[in-house]
Design a protein around this motif. Structure first.
Motif, short mmCIF file in Angstrom:
data_model
loop_
_atom_site.label_atom_id
_atom_site.label_comp_id
_atom_site.label_asym_id
_atom_site.label_seq_id
_atom_site.Cartn_x
_atom_site.Cartn_y
_atom_site.Cartn_z
N LEU A 183 0.33 -1.31 -0.17
CA LEU A 183 0.34 -0.07 -0.09
C LEU A 183 0.88 1.44 -0.22
O LEU A 183 1.47 1.34 0.44
N GLU A 187 -2.67 5.28 0.25
CA GLU A 187 -3.77 3.67 0.75
C GLU A 187 -4.26 3.53 1.40
O GLU A 187 -5.03 3.19 2.31
N GLN A 225 -7.51 7.47 -5.58
CA GLN A 225 -7.58 6.68 -4.67
C GLN A 225 -8.57 5.44 -4.30
O GLN A 225 -8.02 4.59 -4.16
N LEU A 229 -7.33 1.81 -4.42
CA LEU A 229 -7.73 0.78 -3.41
C LEU A 229 -8.30 -0.64 -3.72
O LEU A 229 -8.12 -1.52 -3.41
#
Length: 260
Positions: A183, A187, A225, A229
């Protein structure tokens, strides 16, 4: 044209830019414009900031490897070198705060990508040196206050959802098969915001505050974003089951979450 903001060197002298233990702040400026280098060097020096200069990757790596740097100011346009590549390199081994500089207002994509890669703030040329100093102060303030984050993360322990597990102490995410999933800083912050409030609609403003990303850019890039994710968490990102869109509100983490 670069501006000093109509203020003398003493105007910000009361704003003491020192770290705990009364150590002087050290800022690395990665910039290939000699005139701008000199202006930042002189202005920061007048305001009690030690400033190191780098013209490109080689100088940057050398400075970061030999000196304790508190913040990096990184121009994304460095002749033949790509500042985004340098930002990736910084983030691969360090959480040092980074302020990115872009050359034109039309470089929206570079700003968004830079923030998604882990930059803490941005400025567009030409900028006021007083504003640059103010942003340096603000980023350092957030970074210092965020040093308590590891303690807060360890207090959170671990989260489990749909076979996934997030260990907050190590910031390690594993999928249902036990494989680690990387990540970015953004994130991770976004996922924590969802896990702290599962099955509750969260507004863009709440997500913005939780991720501490510059609001002008984040408001336009929140969907990007979320999509990034989703691509890591969802079997089919086009029909998300974990992170769902709540029309007129924002987003909701739609599955149950267990705290361990």
């Amino acid at each position: 044209m670069w501006e000093l903001g109509g203020m003398g060197a003493t105007s910000l002298s009361d704003l003491d830019l020192r770290k705990s233990g009364d150590r002087q702040v050290c800022v690395l400026v990665v910039e290939d414009d000699p005139a701008l280098q000199r202006m930042i060097l002189n202005y920061f020096g007048e305001n009690n900031i030690r400033t190191l200069l780098a013209c490109g990757r080689q100088d940057m790596v050398g400075q970061l490897g030999s000196t304790e740097v508190n913040l990096v100011i990184l121009d994304l346009r460095l002749g033949q070198e790509d500042g985004l590549d340098l930002l990736r390199e910084i983030r691969s081994s360090s959480d040092v705060p980074v302020i990115i500089i872009t050359g034109h207002r039309r470089d929206d994509i570079d700003r968004v990508v830079g923030l998604e890669l882990g930059a803490d703030d941005y400025l567009t040329k030409p900028f006021n040196l007083r504003e640059l100093l103010a942003r340096v102060r603000a980023v350092l303030r957030r970074f210092d206050s965020g040093r308590a984050a590891p303690a807060r993360d360890s207090e959170r322990g671990r989260f489990r959802f749909c076979g996934w597990q997030l260990d907050c102490q190590t910031r390690r995410l594993t999928d249902p098969a036990g494989a680690p999933v990387t990540l970015t800083k953004g994130e991770y912050a976004l996922l924590i915001a969802f896990l702290d409030a599962p099955q509750r609609p969260l507004s863009r403003e709440h997500l913005l505050q939780s991720t501490r990303v510059h609001e002008d850019v984040f408001d336009r890039s929140i969907d990007v974003q979320i999509l990034r994710l989703r691509r890591k968490l969802e079997r089919d990102p086009s029909t998300p089951r974990v992170i769902q869109t709540e029309r007129g509100v924002g987003y909701v983490f739609a599955v149950p979450v267990e705290r361990v």
